[in-house]
Scaffold this active site. Structure first.
Site, mmCIF file in Angstrom:
data_model
loop_
_atom_site.group_PDB
_atom_site.id
_atom_site.type_symbol
_atom_site.label_atom_id
_atom_site.label_comp_id
_atom_site.label_asym_id
_atom_site.label_seq_id
_atom_site.Cartn_x
_atom_site.Cartn_y
_atom_site.Cartn_z
ATOM 1 N N LYS A 294 -5.405 36.919 -102.699
ATOM 2 C CA LYS A 294 -5.727 37.127 -101.275
ATOM 3 C C LYS A 294 -6.965 37.996 -101.099
ATOM 4 O O LYS A 294 -7.757 37.767 -100.186
ATOM 5 C CB LYS A 294 -4.543 37.763 -100.538
ATOM 6 C CG LYS A 294 -3.402 36.795 -100.285
ATOM 7 C CD LYS A 294 -2.451 37.366 -99.241
ATOM 8 C CE LYS A 294 -1.280 36.424 -98.990
ATOM 9 N NZ LYS A 294 -0.291 37.008 -98.053
ATOM 10 N N LYS B 168 -0.763 25.765 -104.244
ATOM 11 C CA LYS B 168 0.521 25.856 -103.538
ATOM 12 C C LYS B 168 0.346 25.537 -102.054
ATOM 13 O O LYS B 168 -0.624 25.978 -101.442
ATOM 14 C CB LYS B 168 1.073 27.285 -103.690
ATOM 15 C CG LYS B 168 2.492 27.466 -103.218
ATOM 16 C CD LYS B 168 2.839 28.943 -103.040
ATOM 17 C CE LYS B 168 2.243 29.509 -101.771
ATOM 18 N NZ LYS B 168 2.825 30.768 -101.300
ATOM 19 N N LYS C 93 1.144 28.285 -95.593
ATOM 20 C CA LYS C 93 0.970 28.235 -94.145
ATOM 21 C C LYS C 93 -0.291 28.949 -93.698
ATOM 22 O O LYS C 93 -0.695 28.836 -92.558
ATOM 23 C CB LYS C 93 2.205 28.740 -93.422
ATOM 24 C CG LYS C 93 2.599 30.172 -93.691
ATOM 25 C CD LYS C 93 3.839 30.487 -92.848
ATOM 26 C CE LYS C 93 4.758 31.485 -93.491
ATOM 27 N NZ LYS C 93 4.133 32.776 -93.803
HETATM 28 P P1 AMP Z 1 5.413 32.830 -97.069
HETATM 29 O O1 AMP Z 1 5.004 31.538 -96.440
HETATM 30 O O2 AMP Z 1 4.462 33.294 -98.108
HETATM 31 O O3 AMP Z 1 5.774 33.889 -96.031
HETATM 32 O O4 AMP Z 1 6.749 32.493 -97.876
HETATM 33 C C1 AMP Z 1 8.048 32.551 -97.349
HETATM 34 C C2 AMP Z 1 9.054 31.956 -98.303
HETATM 35 O O5 AMP Z 1 8.798 30.556 -98.513
HETATM 36 C C3 AMP Z 1 9.030 32.591 -99.705
HETATM 37 O O6 AMP Z 1 10.363 32.628 -100.199
HETATM 38 C C4 AMP Z 1 8.205 31.628 -100.504
HETATM 39 O O7 AMP Z 1 8.497 31.670 -101.876
HETATM 40 C C5 AMP Z 1 8.596 30.292 -99.892
HETATM 41 N N1 AMP Z 1 7.489 29.334 -100.013
HETATM 42 C C6 AMP Z 1 6.271 29.448 -99.427
HETATM 43 N N2 AMP Z 1 5.481 28.404 -99.759
HETATM 44 C C7 AMP Z 1 6.216 27.622 -100.573
HETATM 45 C C8 AMP Z 1 5.944 26.385 -101.252
HETATM 46 N N3 AMP Z 1 4.762 25.782 -101.157
HETATM 47 N N4 AMP Z 1 6.931 25.848 -102.011
HETATM 48 C C9 AMP Z 1 8.136 26.464 -102.115
HETATM 49 N N5 AMP Z 1 8.441 27.619 -101.500
HETATM 50 C C10 AMP Z 1 7.510 28.205 -100.738
#
Ligand code: AMP
Ligand code: TRP
Length: 339
Positions: free
Chosen positions: A116, A199, A202
Site C-alpha cells: 500500500k 488479488k 475493493k
Molecule cells: P478487505 O477488503 O481488505 O477489508 O478484506 C475484508 C475481508 O475479506 C478479509 O477477511 C479478507 O481476507 C477478505 N478478502 C478480501 N479480498 C479477498 C479476495 N480477493 N479473496 C478472498 N478473500 C478476500
C-alpha cells in the site's frame, strides 16, 4: 443467549470501496455458515478505513452499507453481534497500549504495508498505515477471540497479532487469548477479473476488475464475460500462471457451488470453450447475489433499521471490550481512575 461453550470469533471489513464477491467467499460466507456454532463479533472497521486518504462525506454511509451487507448476507443479529469499531473507544485505546510494545521492525516487514505504501507518494504515507496491524490486533484481542475468519491475505496480520499477544502476556502477565486464523478451503483468494495475477480488491477501481456484492445482474455478467483468460480451451484447475484466469473462475465456481474439483472438471469436460465456463460462473454469481440484494434493499429502505441493530451490537460488544481493556490497563500498571 451467549453460550460459554461456543468458540469466540471476531472479524471485520473496512468500509472503503464496494464489497466484492471476494469479500463474500473469503470472509462473510464463512461467518454466516458457522454462526450458530460461534459466539461471534463482526465489526465494520472504520478506523482502519482512514489509514489511507478517505472522503468524510461518504464514510458514515459506507459504514452503514457494510453493516447492512453483513445482515443481508445472512448474519442474524440475534446470534452474531454486529457493530462499528469506532463506536467502541476501547479499540483505539488498546491500540495505543499495544503500539508502545510493538517493535518497529515487525511493522516494516508487513507485506500489506509495503504494497500500500508503494502505491502512494512517500509524503502521504501515514503513521496509521504503518500501525494498521496494531489496531487490528487490538480488535481481536479485546474480545479474547479464539479464531478469526478471514481470507488468505490476512495470514500475516494474524501471525503479527499472535506474536504481539504473546509479547504482552510475557511482559505483563496472562492477559490475552492467542487467536488462530480461520481460512476457508475454497475461495480464500479470489483474483482480479481483469488481472488474475493480482488479488481482487475493493480498493481497485478499474471497471472490469471485481464483481461487487451489490452489482446488478447485467453488470456482474458483463464483468465475468470480459474476464481475462488465455488462448487455450482447457478447463481445469491449475497452478500454471498462464492459466490463472481460468483457474480463478473455477475457484469462484467451486466456492459458490461447494462441488469437488473433480466433479467440476468433469462437468466442464464437454464445454465448447471458455465462454461456456464464464456463462455458468456468471449465473451462479448472479443467483448467489440475488437474495442478498433483495434483503439489502429492504433493510436499507430505512436507515434506522441498520442503526438500531448497530446500537444493540455496540452495547453487547462494549461490555466485553471494556472489561479486557480494564485488565490490560491494570496489568500494565496504570493508576486506576476514581469515579
Ligand atoms: P478487505 O477488503 O481488505 O477489508 O478484506 C475484508 C475481508 O475479506 C478479509 O477477511 C479478507 O481476507 C477478505 N478478502 C478480501 N479480498 C479477498 C479476495 N480477493 N479473496 C478472498 N478473500 C478476500
Ligand atoms: N485487516 C483486515 C482486512 O483488510 C480488516 C480487519 C481489521 C480485520 N480488523 C480486523 C479482520 C480484525 C479480522 C479481525 O481485511
Amino acid at each position: 443467549m451467549v453460550n460459554p461453550q461456543r468458540k469466540r470469533v471476531l472479524s471485520g471489513i473496512q468500509p472503503s470501496g464496494n464489497l466484492t464477491i471476494g469479500n463474500y467467499v473469503g470472509a462473510i460466507r464463512q461467518w454466516v455458515e458457522h454462526q450458530s456454532e460461534f459466539d461471534a463479533y463482526y465489526c465494520v472497521v472504520d478506523l482502519h478505513a482512514i489509514t489511507v486518504e478517505h472522503d468524510p462525506k461518504i464514510l458514515a454511509e459506507k459504514s452503514r452499507e457494510v453493516a447492512g451487507i453483513y445482515i443481508a448476507c445472512g448474519l442474524d443479529p440475534a446470534q452474531s453481534t454486529v457493530f462499528v469499531q469506532s463506536h467502541i473507544p476501547a479499540h483505539s485505546e488498546l491500540a495505543w497500549l499495544l503500539t508502545c510494545i510493538t517493535p518497529l521492525g515487525w511493522l516494516n516487514r508487513m507485506t500489506q504495508f509495503k504494497d500500500k505504501s508503494a502505491k502512494q507518494e512517500a509524503n502521504s504515507v501515514s503513521n496509521g498505515l504503518l500501525s494498521y496491524p496494531v489496531l487490528m490486533a487490538a480488535d481481536i484481542l479485546l474480545y479474547q477471540a479464539q479464531a478469526v475468519p478471514v481470507g488468505d491475505d490476512q495470514r500475516q496480520h494474524l501471525e503479527f497479532t499472535r506474536d504481539l499477544a504473546q509479547r504482552f502476556n510475557h511482559m505483563f502477565g496472562e492477559t490475552f487469548t492467542i487467536p488462530e486464523a480461520m481460512i476457508p478451503l475454497a475461495g480464500a483468494r479470489i483474483m482480479g477479473l481483469d488481472d488474475p495475477t493480482a488479488k481482487m480488491s475493493k480498493s481497485e477501481t478499474a471497471q472490469y476488475h471485481a464483481v461487487y456484492i451489490l452489482d446488478d445482474p447485467d453488470t456482474a455478467r458483463k464483468k465475468i464475460m470480459r474476464s481475462v483468460t488465455d488462448s487455450g480451451r482447457d478447463i481445469r484447475f491449475s497452478d500454471d500462471p498462464e492459466k490463472a484466469g481460468v483457474n480463478n473462475l473455477l475457484n469462484l465456481y467451486q466456492a459458490l457451488t461447494g462441488q469437488s474439483r473433480e466433479a467440476i472438471e468433469d462437468h466442464f469436460a464437454t464445454a465448447r470453450g471458455y465462454g461456456d465456463l464464464k456463462k455458468e460462473v456468471a449465473e451462479i454469481v448472479i443467483e448467489t447475489l440475488r437474495p442478498i440484494q433483495a434483503r439489502y434493499k429492504e433493510l436499507a429502505e430505512d436507515s434506522r433499521n441498520i442503526d438500531e441493530l448497530l446500537a444493540q451490537g455496540t452495547m453487547r460488544a462494549a461490555a466485553i471490550a471494556t472489561q479486557t481493556l480494564q485488565q490490560a490497563r491494570e496489568n500494565m500498571g496504570f493508576l486506576p481512575a476514581h469515579s
